[in-house]
Design a protein around this motif. Structure first.
Motif, PDB file in Angstrom:
ATOM      1  N   ILE A 165       0.866  -1.184   0.000  1.00 34.64           N
ATOM      2  CA  ILE A 165       0.000   0.000   0.000  1.00 34.64           C
ATOM      3  C   ILE A 165       0.900   1.230   0.000  1.00 34.64           C
ATOM      4  CG2 ILE A 165      -1.921   1.210   1.083  1.00 34.64           C
ATOM      5  CD1 ILE A 165      -2.580  -1.653   0.207  1.00 34.64           C
ATOM      6  N   TYR A 166       0.845   1.991  -1.080  1.00 38.81           N
ATOM      7  CA  TYR A 166       1.734   3.144  -1.218  1.00 38.81           C
ATOM      8  C   TYR A 166       1.122   4.368  -0.552  1.00 38.81           C
ATOM      9  CZ  TYR A 166       4.557   6.844  -3.287  1.00 38.81           C
ATOM     10  OH  TYR A 166       5.367   7.929  -3.471  1.00 38.81           O
ATOM     11  N   THR A 167       1.825   4.916   0.439  1.00 39.15           N
ATOM     12  CA  THR A 167       1.348   6.095   1.167  1.00 39.15           C
ATOM     13  C   THR A 167       2.323   7.269   1.053  1.00 39.15           C
ATOM     14  OG1 THR A 167       2.327   5.231   3.211  1.00 39.15           O
ATOM     15  CG2 THR A 167      -0.013   4.754   2.820  1.00 39.15           C
ATOM     16  N   GLY A 168       3.212   7.210   0.065  1.00 38.29           N
ATOM     17  CA  GLY A 168       4.146   8.306  -0.170  1.00 38.29           C
ATOM     18  C   GLY A 168       5.594   7.885  -0.022  1.00 38.29           C
ATOM     19  N   GLY A 169       6.502   8.737  -0.502  1.00 36.50           N
ATOM     20  CA  GLY A 169       7.927   8.463  -0.401  1.00 36.50           C
ATOM     21  C   GLY A 169       8.382   7.404  -1.384  1.00 36.50           C
ATOM     22  N   ARG A 170       9.450   6.717  -1.015  1.00 39.21           N
ATOM     23  CA  ARG A 170      10.003   5.653  -1.845  1.00 39.21           C
ATOM     24  C   ARG A 170       9.795   4.308  -1.172  1.00 39.21           C
ATOM     25  NH1 ARG A 170      15.896   8.071  -3.877  1.00 39.21           N
ATOM     26  NH2 ARG A 170      15.128  10.163  -4.448  1.00 39.21           N
ATOM     27  N   VAL A 171       9.598   3.291  -1.971  1.00 40.94           N
ATOM     28  CA  VAL A 171       9.478   1.931  -1.431  1.00 40.94           C
ATOM     29  C   VAL A 171      10.778   1.589  -0.698  1.00 40.94           C
ATOM     30  CG1 VAL A 171       9.246  -0.505  -2.029  1.00 40.94           C
ATOM     31  CG2 VAL A 171       7.901   1.217  -3.260  1.00 40.94           C
ATOM     32  N   PRO A 172      10.690   1.087   0.522  1.00 42.89           N
ATOM     33  CA  PRO A 172      11.907   0.709   1.245  1.00 42.89           C
ATOM     34  C   PRO A 172      12.714  -0.335   0.482  1.00 42.89           C
ATOM     35  CG  PRO A 172      10.019   0.767   2.726  1.00 42.89           C
ATOM     36  CD  PRO A 172       9.467   0.930   1.333  1.00 42.89           C
ATOM     37  N   GLU A 173      14.015  -0.191   0.516  1.00 42.07           N
ATOM     38  CA  GLU A 173      14.894  -1.069  -0.247  1.00 42.07           C
ATOM     39  C   GLU A 173      14.671  -2.543   0.080  1.00 42.07           C
ATOM     40  OE1 GLU A 173      17.010  -0.467  -2.730  1.00 42.07           O
ATOM     41  OE2 GLU A 173      16.408   1.645  -2.739  1.00 42.07           O
ATOM     42  N   HIS A 174      14.377  -2.874   1.321  1.00 41.22           N
ATOM     43  CA  HIS A 174      14.223  -4.280   1.686  1.00 41.22           C
ATOM     44  C   HIS A 174      12.949  -4.905   1.123  1.00 41.22           C
ATOM     45  CE1 HIS A 174      11.754  -2.416   4.862  1.00 41.22           C
ATOM     46  NE2 HIS A 174      11.164  -3.587   4.984  1.00 41.22           N
ATOM     47  N   LEU A 175      12.033  -4.063   0.591  1.00 43.44           N
ATOM     48  CA  LEU A 175      10.796  -4.585   0.006  1.00 43.44           C
ATOM     49  C   LEU A 175      10.835  -4.630  -1.519  1.00 43.44           C
ATOM     50  CD1 LEU A 175       8.055  -2.853   2.189  1.00 43.44           C
ATOM     51  CD2 LEU A 175       8.826  -5.226   2.307  1.00 43.44           C
ATOM     52  N   LYS A 176      11.757  -3.899  -2.114  1.00 47.64           N
ATOM     53  CA  LYS A 176      11.760  -3.770  -3.572  1.00 47.64           C
ATOM     54  C   LYS A 176      11.871  -5.103  -4.297  1.00 47.64           C
ATOM     55  CE  LYS A 176      13.305   0.921  -4.529  1.00 47.64           C
ATOM     56  NZ  LYS A 176      14.314   1.735  -5.249  1.00 47.64           N
ATOM     57  N   GLN A 177      12.591  -6.042  -3.750  1.00 49.88           N
ATOM     58  CA  GLN A 177      12.790  -7.330  -4.406  1.00 49.88           C
ATOM     59  C   GLN A 177      11.623  -8.289  -4.199  1.00 49.88           C
ATOM     60  OE1 GLN A 177      15.445  -7.942  -6.443  1.00 49.88           O
ATOM     61  NE2 GLN A 177      15.924  -5.783  -6.055  1.00 49.88           N
ATOM     62  N   HIS A 178      10.592  -7.842  -3.472  1.00 46.44           N
ATOM     63  CA  HIS A 178       9.525  -8.770  -3.090  1.00 46.44           C
ATOM     64  C   HIS A 178       8.136  -8.364  -3.574  1.00 46.44           C
ATOM     65  CE1 HIS A 178      12.459 -10.785  -0.540  1.00 46.44           C
ATOM     66  NE2 HIS A 178      12.776  -9.603  -0.034  1.00 46.44           N
ATOM     67  N   ILE A 179       7.823  -7.073  -3.610  1.00 47.51           N
ATOM     68  CA  ILE A 179       6.435  -6.696  -3.890  1.00 47.51           C
ATOM     69  C   ILE A 179       6.060  -7.033  -5.330  1.00 47.51           C
ATOM     70  CG2 ILE A 179       6.382  -4.911  -2.118  1.00 47.51           C
ATOM     71  CD1 ILE A 179       6.622  -2.829  -4.313  1.00 47.51           C
ATOM     72  N   THR A 180       4.832  -7.531  -5.485  1.00 45.32           N
ATOM     73  CA  THR A 180       4.306  -7.888  -6.806  1.00 45.32           C
ATOM     74  C   THR A 180       3.100  -7.029  -7.193  1.00 45.32           C
ATOM     75  OG1 THR A 180       2.821  -9.573  -5.887  1.00 45.32           O
ATOM     76  CG2 THR A 180       5.047 -10.280  -6.523  1.00 45.32           C
ATOM     77  N   HIS A 181       2.373  -6.535  -6.217  1.00 43.62           N
ATOM     78  CA  HIS A 181       1.177  -5.741  -6.453  1.00 43.62           C
ATOM     79  C   HIS A 181       1.231  -4.490  -5.568  1.00 43.62           C
ATOM     80  CE1 HIS A 181       0.040  -9.627  -8.033  1.00 43.62           C
ATOM     81  NE2 HIS A 181      -1.083  -9.134  -8.531  1.00 43.62           N
ATOM     82  N   ALA A 182       0.742  -3.380  -6.098  1.00 42.05           N
ATOM     83  CA  ALA A 182       0.717  -2.145  -5.323  1.00 42.05           C
ATOM     84  C   ALA A 182      -0.625  -1.443  -5.509  1.00 42.05           C
ATOM     85  CB  ALA A 182       1.855  -1.218  -5.735  1.00 42.05           C
ATOM     86  N   ILE A 183      -1.092  -0.850  -4.437  1.00 36.16           N
ATOM     87  CA  ILE A 183      -2.299  -0.019  -4.462  1.00 36.16           C
ATOM     88  C   ILE A 183      -1.900   1.374  -3.983  1.00 36.16           C
ATOM     89  CG2 ILE A 183      -4.587   0.376  -3.481  1.00 36.16           C
ATOM     90  CD1 ILE A 183      -4.874  -2.652  -3.187  1.00 36.16           C
TER      91      ILE A 183
END
Length: 201
Positions: free
Chosen positions: A17-35
């Protein structure tokens, strides 16, 4: 915020769930879907930069701006619906190599420098409005074959569609000083241009 789930094919789905800023580096390799959260009006610069497994992003109608390189190098992103976006900033979707189609809404004003450059699988673009398509905006979109640009378009800047090798037809308005130089260089299969009903072959 990220949630994990497993679908019927045993492939893990990681929802962010995107609430602003940048996706944290530790999540970038894992997320498949974003809202995109309903509170968000602008996607920050580099927000999802190099999220290699991101497949789906759900935008709501009040997202007005996509920042610089916000989704650049998201190599698995496939479909986009941007119903309320007004400005696509520099290289926002640069090198999204599996992106197949993009649907804009009626608010779109500007597609900036290299916004969709190197999207080598892009086939379908729905663009009911736009005022300005900037330099190399769709450079090297190799699979783009047929495109209708909106009647309100004021300017297409240089090399905007350069190296769209499979482009065969384009429809666009025709007005004074609208076309810059080298827009369609290396569009070797372009055989038809429709200027608002006046077709040139």
């Amino acid at each position: 915020m990220a949630d994990h789930a497993v679908d019927n094919d045993e492939e893990e789905t990681v929802l962010y769930i995107y609430t602003g800023g940048r996706v944290p580096e530790h999540l970038k390799q894992h997320i498949t879907h974003a809202i995109i959260d309903n509170s968000i009006r602008s996607i920050d610069n580099f927000a999802f930069y190099e999220c290699p497994h991101l497949v789906v992003v759900k935008f709501h109608n009040d997202v007005l701006h996509v920042g610089k390189e916000a989704f650049a190098h998201c190599s698995r992103l496939r479909h986009l619906a941007l119903p309320g976006v007004r400005i696509i900033d520099n290289a926002a979707f640069f090198d999204c190599q599996q992106l197949v189609d993009v649907k804009f809404g009626h608010r779109l004003e500007v597609i900036r420098f290299a916004a969709f450059s190197q999207c080598i699988s892009l086939r379908h673009v729905t663009m009911p409005s736009c005022r300005d398509i900037e330099v190399v905006a769709f450079f090297c979109c190799e699979q783009l074959t047929d495109l209708d640009l909106p009647a309100g378009l004021q300017r297409i800047q240089r090399r905007a569609f350069r190296r769209c090798f499979n482009m065969r037809r384009i429809g666009m308005p025709l007005r004074l000083n609208m076309l810059d130089s080298d827009i369609f260089n290396y569009c070797e299969n372009l055989v038809e241009v429709d200027f608002g009903g006046t077709i040139q072959r």
